[in-house]
Design an enzyme around this catalytic site. Structure first.
Site, short mmCIF file in Angstrom:
data_model
loop_
_atom_site.label_atom_id
_atom_site.label_comp_id
_atom_site.label_asym_id
_atom_site.label_seq_id
_atom_site.Cartn_x
_atom_site.Cartn_y
_atom_site.Cartn_z
N LYS A 7 0.81 -1.22 0.00
CA LYS A 7 0.00 0.00 0.00
C LYS A 7 0.84 1.27 0.00
O LYS A 7 0.31 2.35 -0.24
CB LYS A 7 -0.95 0.00 1.18
CG LYS A 7 -1.98 -1.10 1.11
CD LYS A 7 -2.93 -0.92 -0.06
CE LYS A 7 -4.12 -1.84 0.08
NZ LYS A 7 -5.18 -1.50 -0.83
N SER A 63 -2.74 -12.34 4.90
CA SER A 63 -3.32 -12.37 3.56
C SER A 63 -2.32 -12.98 2.57
O SER A 63 -2.72 -13.67 1.64
CB SER A 63 -3.76 -10.97 3.11
OG SER A 63 -2.67 -10.11 2.96
#
Lengths: 90, 315
Positions: free
Chosen positions: B44, B261
Site C-alpha cells: 500500500k 493475507s
C-alpha cells in the site's frame, strides 16, 4: 442430489436461524429454486431478476461462480455452496 | 547499494523470490513478490504515494491540508508514512477489530484513528468516512476504492516490475481488497500477453460482517467496476482462515516471513500449482509478518489461531 448451502448471518432469519441448510439440484439455479421452495423468505434475496444479486458472492466449494458458469454452474453431491455479502478490503 | 535522497524513493522495485519448493508439481514454478520490503511495510506504500502525488499535481491536496481515509490497515499505514514525510495531518477510519499492531503503527506515524463498528467490517469504515468527508469538505478524501491513482500505481509499477523480472509468467495471483493490485497488474500483464491468467483470492470476510442490515449494504469498489474487473479476472477463490495460517507457515518454512493475507494467497498458489501443468505462477505477498505477531500464527495451536482469525480482521 443434496448439497450443503452456507447462509450468511443476514439471511439466516429466513431459514429458521440455520447456518447451513441442504438443497437439491444439479445446477446452482436449481439449488436456489429448491432453497426458495423450502424457505420462501429467501425469494428475491440471492437471485434478483434472474441473476445473482449485485452485492452477493456465491462460491461452489472455493470458487466464485461469477467466474465460472454463474447460475448455470454445475454442482455435485457433497459440494458446498457458500453465500456471502460482498465486502471491501484495503 | 545506492544512497537515496528520500525514504519515499524506496517505494516499489520489490524483490521476487522463487519458492517452487512449495509446488506440488515439478512442472509448475511458483514465485512470490515481496511487498513487505516497501519502507512502510506493505504494497500500500505504492498506492499511498501514487494517490498523494496525483492529488498534489491536480491541486486537490494543498500544503498542510488534512487527509481522511477509510482503511482496514495497510493503506492507512502507507498514507501515514507518506503524510509524515510530506507534512500532512491524517485521519484514518478503521474497523475496531483490526490487529493491535495496525493501530500501533498508525500511532507511530502520528495518524489519528477514528473507529468504525467492527461488525460492519470495511464496509462500515467506508460508509463512516464518506459521511465525514461530506461533513468536512475541507478534508482531502483520496478514497482508495474509487481513486484511479490506486490501480495506476500497479499498472505503472508492480506490473512492469513483474514483467521485467519474470516475462514467462502464466498466472498472476493476488488478494482482492480494493482490487487495485489485480486491476493494475492484471491489465498490464494481459496487454503484454493476453494469455496470462489473473486469479483473485479473498477471505470469507463476509462471514465476520454481522452488522449489515441487508444485502444492499454490500460493496463493490468503484475502481473494480470502472475497469471491467468482472471481465479482467479469470477466477476468484475464497481462502479461509485455517488455510491462510497454514499458508503463512508454509512460507515460513522457506524463509518468507509473511502476513496473513499473503498466507492466503500462497495457499491459493500452491493449490493452483497442483491443478495446472507447465505454468509459472507469480503471486503477490502484500506484507510481512511483523503486524501479525500477536495473532500467534507461527507458534500457537492452529485451532486457537483459526478461532482468533475469525474475530480479528487480518486482511
Amino acid at each position: 442430489m443434496p448439497v450443503d448451502v452456507n447462509l450468511p448471518t443476514i439471511l439466516r432469519q429466513h431459514a429458521g436461524g440455520q447456518k447451513t441448510v441442504k438443497a437439491n439440484g444439479s445446477t446452482l439455479q436449481e439449488v436456489f429454486e429448491d432453497l426458495v421452495r423450502q424457505f420462501p423468505g429467501l425469494d428475491g434475496q440471492v437471485v434478483t431478476d434472474g441473476a445473482l444479486h449485485k452485492f452477493v458472492n456465491v462460491y461452489v466449494n472455493d470458487d466464485d461462480v461469477r467466474y465460472m458458469d454463474k447460475l448455470n454452474t454445475k454442482v455435485a453431491d457433497d459440494d458446498v455452496v457458500t453465500i456471502l455479502p460482498a465486502v471491501a478490503g484495503g | 547499494m545506492a544512497v537515496f535522497d528520500n525514504v519515499l524513493d524506496l517505494i516499489g522495485d520489490t524483490p521476487m523470490v522463487d519458492v517452487s519448493s512449495l509446488s506440488p508439481n515439478p512442472r509448475v514454478r511458483i514465485l512470490v513478490k515481496l511487498e513487505g520490503q516497501n519502507p512502510g511495510g506493505s504494497v500500500k506504500d505504492r498506492v499511498a504515494l501514487s494517490m498523494i502525488q496525483q492529488a498534489e499535481k491536480d491541486g486537490t491536496l494543498k500544503p498542510g491540508q488534512t487527509l481522511l481515509e477509510p482503511t482496514s490497515g495497510n493503506t492507512g499505514i502507507g498514507l501515514a508514512m507518506v503524510c509524515r514525510v510530506k507534512g500532512y495531518p491524517l485521519k484514518c477510519v478503521m474497523p475496531s477489530n483490526v490487529s493491535p499492531e495496525r493501530r500501533q503503527l498508525l500511532e507511530v506515524w502520528g495518524a489519528e484513528i477514528i473507529e468504525s463498528p467492527g461488525e460492519e467490517g470495511s464496509n462500515g469504515a467506508v460508509r463512516m468516512a464518506q459521511g465525514l468527508a461530506e461533513e468536512h469538505p475541507d478534508y482531502c478524501f483520496l478514497y482508495q476504492y474509487a481513486n484511479p491513482a490506486n490501480p495506476k500505481a500497479h499498472y505503472e509499477g508492480t506490473g512492469p516490475e513483474i514483467w521485467r523480472d519474470c516475462p514467462e509468467v502464466t498466472h498472476f495471483i493476488a488478494g482482492l481488497g480494493t482490487s487495485g493490485t489485480l486491476i493494475g497488474v492484471g491489465k498490464f500483464l494481459k496487454e503484454r500477453n493476453p494469455a496470462v491468467q489473473v486469479w483473485a483470492v479473498e477471505p470469507p470476510s463476509g462471514e465476520m460482517v454481522d452488522g449489515l442490515r441487508n444485502l444492499d449494504d454490500g460493496y463493490i469498489p468503484p475502481i473494480f467496476i470502472d475497469n471491467n474487473g468482472f471481465d479482467l479476472l479469470d477466477r476468484k477463490r475464497i481462502v479461509g482462515p485455517r488455510d491462510s495460517i497454514e499458508g503463512v507457515r508454509r512460507l515460513r518454512d522457506v524463509g518468507v516471513f509473511s502476513g496473513v493475507s499473503s498466507g492466503a494467497v500462497a495457499a491459493a498458489a500452491i493449490k493452483a500449482a497442483g491443478e495446472l501443468d507447465d505454468a509459472v505462477i507469480v503471486f503477490l505477498a502484500p506484507d510481512a509478518g511483523w503486524k501479525y505477531l500477536s495473532s500467534g500464527a507461527w507458534t500457537d495451536d492452529l485451532d486457537e489461531v483459526e478461532a482468533r482469525a475469525r474475530r480479528i480482521n487480518y486482511w
